[in-house]
Write an enzyme that holds these catalytic residues in place. Structure first.
Site, mmCIF file in Angstrom:
data_model
loop_
_atom_site.group_PDB
_atom_site.id
_atom_site.type_symbol
_atom_site.label_atom_id
_atom_site.label_comp_id
_atom_site.label_asym_id
_atom_site.label_seq_id
_atom_site.Cartn_x
_atom_site.Cartn_y
_atom_site.Cartn_z
ATOM 1 N N ASP A 205 35.811 -89.461 20.198
ATOM 2 C CA ASP A 205 35.167 -90.157 19.076
ATOM 3 C C ASP A 205 35.495 -91.648 19.033
ATOM 4 O OD1 ASP A 205 33.963 -87.841 18.328
ATOM 5 O OD2 ASP A 205 35.195 -87.475 16.549
ATOM 6 N N ARG B 277 26.785 -91.028 8.066
ATOM 7 C CA ARG B 277 27.364 -89.677 8.156
ATOM 8 C C ARG B 277 28.886 -89.741 8.106
ATOM 9 N NH1 ARG B 277 26.735 -87.270 13.376
ATOM 10 N NH2 ARG B 277 28.384 -86.068 12.459
HETATM 11 C C1 UD1 Z 1 34.905 -81.854 16.672
HETATM 12 C C2 UD1 Z 1 34.653 -83.086 15.851
HETATM 13 C C3 UD1 Z 1 33.946 -84.162 16.690
HETATM 14 C C4 UD1 Z 1 34.739 -84.449 17.961
HETATM 15 C C5 UD1 Z 1 35.053 -83.164 18.715
HETATM 16 C C6 UD1 Z 1 35.949 -83.360 19.917
HETATM 17 C C7 UD1 Z 1 34.371 -82.160 13.624
HETATM 18 C C8 UD1 Z 1 33.460 -81.926 12.485
HETATM 19 N N1 UD1 Z 1 33.815 -82.723 14.716
HETATM 20 O O1 UD1 Z 1 33.629 -81.351 17.068
HETATM 21 O O2 UD1 Z 1 33.856 -85.348 15.881
HETATM 22 O O3 UD1 Z 1 33.979 -85.297 18.789
HETATM 23 O O4 UD1 Z 1 35.696 -82.214 17.825
HETATM 24 O O5 UD1 Z 1 37.122 -83.957 19.537
HETATM 25 O O6 UD1 Z 1 35.566 -81.914 13.559
HETATM 26 N N2 UD1 Z 1 32.298 -76.161 23.226
HETATM 27 C C9 UD1 Z 1 31.781 -75.057 23.857
HETATM 28 N N3 UD1 Z 1 31.661 -73.902 23.153
HETATM 29 C C10 UD1 Z 1 32.056 -73.808 21.856
HETATM 30 C C11 UD1 Z 1 32.597 -74.933 21.225
HETATM 31 C C12 UD1 Z 1 32.702 -76.115 21.940
HETATM 32 O O7 UD1 Z 1 31.410 -75.107 25.026
HETATM 33 O O8 UD1 Z 1 31.930 -72.716 21.265
HETATM 34 C C13 UD1 Z 1 32.392 -77.434 23.988
HETATM 35 C C14 UD1 Z 1 31.504 -78.518 23.362
HETATM 36 O O9 UD1 Z 1 30.179 -78.428 23.819
HETATM 37 C C15 UD1 Z 1 32.199 -79.775 23.795
HETATM 38 C C16 UD1 Z 1 33.674 -79.372 23.801
HETATM 39 O O10 UD1 Z 1 33.701 -77.950 23.844
HETATM 40 O O11 UD1 Z 1 31.810 -80.113 25.101
HETATM 41 C C17 UD1 Z 1 34.446 -79.868 22.597
HETATM 42 O O12 UD1 Z 1 33.877 -79.356 21.428
HETATM 43 P P1 UD1 Z 1 34.715 -79.064 20.117
HETATM 44 O O13 UD1 Z 1 36.155 -79.366 20.317
HETATM 45 O O14 UD1 Z 1 34.357 -77.697 19.642
HETATM 46 O O15 UD1 Z 1 34.105 -80.122 19.120
HETATM 47 P P2 UD1 Z 1 33.509 -79.887 17.692
HETATM 48 O O16 UD1 Z 1 34.405 -78.974 16.906
HETATM 49 O O17 UD1 Z 1 32.067 -79.573 17.783
#
Ligand code: UD1
Length: 417
Positions: free
Chosen positions: A304, A396
């Site tokens: 981020d 946002r």
């Molecule tokens: C959260 C943050 C976001 C930040 C991100 C990574 C919130 C509201 N948002 O997003 O600002 O950029 O962490 O620090 O807290 N993934 C999968 N499968 C899943 C879940 C995730 O493949 O079920 C992948 C995603 O596509 C991405 C990576 O894992 O490539 C990281 O995602 P994740 O850590 O889950 O981020 P968010 O929780 O969506």
């Protein structure tokens, strides 16, 4: 459609107060659905995403009120387990309701979240974890429905330390029978904040901030009065604002340990950063050194902050490489920075940035929240005027961005067309 008009060339100086963390408050607000009492959340930033989360809670039957930076949620009256497509489209973070609704009603129905501009963003890890706790999922007509006889504690090993999946599983397992262990859990400060919030309601969670989190299920969760942590990404964005304008800025209400990877990079770039318990002072230098940056899960460098650093490296000395390992498609701001004169080449997951003396103002478009912030920062240092369009993305996640920049002496105005 609103835009920011940013006039470049002013050094940012002075002090501002950092707001509560967007990424902490969203899961916490979703977590209020776990209790059947009245919860008061303090230091809530006034953001578009927070307004959408309020709307989601209200659509489920909760009574939500807000006074300045305090939101009160009475979750007793929640009687729906369904989140509509229109709300899901407004904000991905509505997926945080899956865990709490399953925990409370053994049932949840949400519209399938799509991708977003920074990549496909699947929720397979959330679903895998919730399935391990005993939920069964069916899909149809664009909706995803989860049901369980009862949730039962389980050992869950995440394939990747996903922030959202860790939070959803933590919330779902607060009331599950027995103990849940999440391995390879995300370690972000927002996970610790969620643990503190849930434990304050009576949950029994240990280990947040490490990669093993243990949750002992309890019968009931009570009301709570909770203050969220300060926003480490807003802090980092203003640190870059100070560095890129060769400014001198004091940030109040920060937790320096949460910003360590950002402090380390700025020091490596020659920027002067000093901190005490809850303040950070950033003093720029006439020419910043180029560095390499690789985004990683916490405590690595946060994805981020990647766009904001791309702006800074665009005007640094020498060639820098940014490697993005978290999201597949998070370089859209590079095209816009190039329109402002930046020398950036994208090769797969890396951006090669040759520092130039200065950017020049033009019309650019924010493709997502942090990309938008990066373009505002670019506008602050560019020659002439920069118009940043699509600033609803910025709204946002930044509370009073233009007021805070103006307080520091930057020139930024919101215009509506
Ligand atoms: C959260 C943050 C976001 C930040 C991100 C990574 C919130 C509201 N948002 O997003 O600002 O950029 O962490 O620090 O807290 N993934 C999968 N499968 C899943 C879940 C995730 O493949 O079920 C992948 C995603 O596509 C991405 C990576 O894992 O490539 C990281 O995602 P994740 O850590 O889950 O981020 P968010 O929780 O969506």
């Amino acid at each position: 459609m609103s835009s920011f008009i940013v006039e470049g060339g002013n050094r940012l100086t002075g002090e501002i107060e950092i707001s509560g963390a967007k990424n902490a408050v969203l899961p916490i607000l979703a977590g209020t659905a776990l209790s059947s009492g009245e919860n008061s959340i303090q230091q809530v930033p006034k953001l578009r995403d927070v307004r959408v989360m309020k709307e989601v809670l209200e659509s489920l039957g909760a009574k939500v009120s807000q006074e300045d930076n305090v939101i009160t949620v009475n979750s007793r009256l929640i009687d729906s387990c369904e989140i509509s497509e229109s709300l899901m489209r407004k904000m991905r973070a509505t997926v945080f309701l899956m865990g709490p609704l399953l925990a409370r009603f053994n049932q949840v129905r949400i519209s399938q979240p799509g991708g977003c501009s920074i990549g496909p963003r699947p929720i397979d890890l959330h679903i895998k974890g919730l399935k391990a706790l005993g939920a069964e999922f069916t899909e149809g007509n664009g909706y995803l429905e989860g049901k369980a006889e009862e949730l039962v504690g389980a050992e869950i090993h995440l394939d990747f330390p996903s922030v959202g999946a860790t939070e959803n599983i933590m919330m779902a397992s607060t009331k599950a029978k027995g103990t849940t262990v999440i391995r390879n859990a995300a370690k972000e400060p927002e996970i610790i904040d969620l643990q503190n919030f849930l434990n304050g309601m009576g949950a029994k969670i240990r280990g947040a901030g490490t990669d093993v989190i243990k949750i002992k299920g309890v019968e009931e969760l009570n009301s709570i009065n909770y203050t969220v942590i300060p926003d480490r990404i807003e802090t980092g964005t203003f640190m870059v604002a100070a560095a890129v304008t060769n400014g001198d800025v004091l940030l109040q209400n920060v937790i320096p340990e949460h910003i360590e990877p950002i402090i380390a990079k700025l020091l490596e770039m020659g920027v002067d950063v000093k901190h005490n318990q809850d303040q950070i002072k950033v003093v720029g230098v006439p020419k910043i050194k180029g560095v390499d940056v690789k985004t990683l899960p916490y405590p690595g460098f946060p994805t981020d902050m990647q766009p904001q650093f791309m702006t800074l490296l665009s005007v640094a000395d020498g060639t820098s490489v940014i490697t993005e390992t978290i999201f597949e498609n998070r370089f859209k701001h590079a095209d816009e920075l190039r329109r402002m004169g930046a020398d950036i080449k994208i090769e797969s997951r890396s951006a090669i940035i040759k520092g130039i003396d200065n950017l020049s103002g033009t019309i650019v478009e924010a493709s997502d929240l942090r990309a938008g912030a990066a373009l505002v920062l670019a506008g602050l240092v560019a020659e002439d005027k920069t118009e940043v369009r699509n600033i609803y993305h910025i709204d946002r996640g930044y509370e009073d961005l233009e007021a805070k920049i103006s307080k520091l002496g930057g020139q930024i105005n919101r215009v509506s067309k």
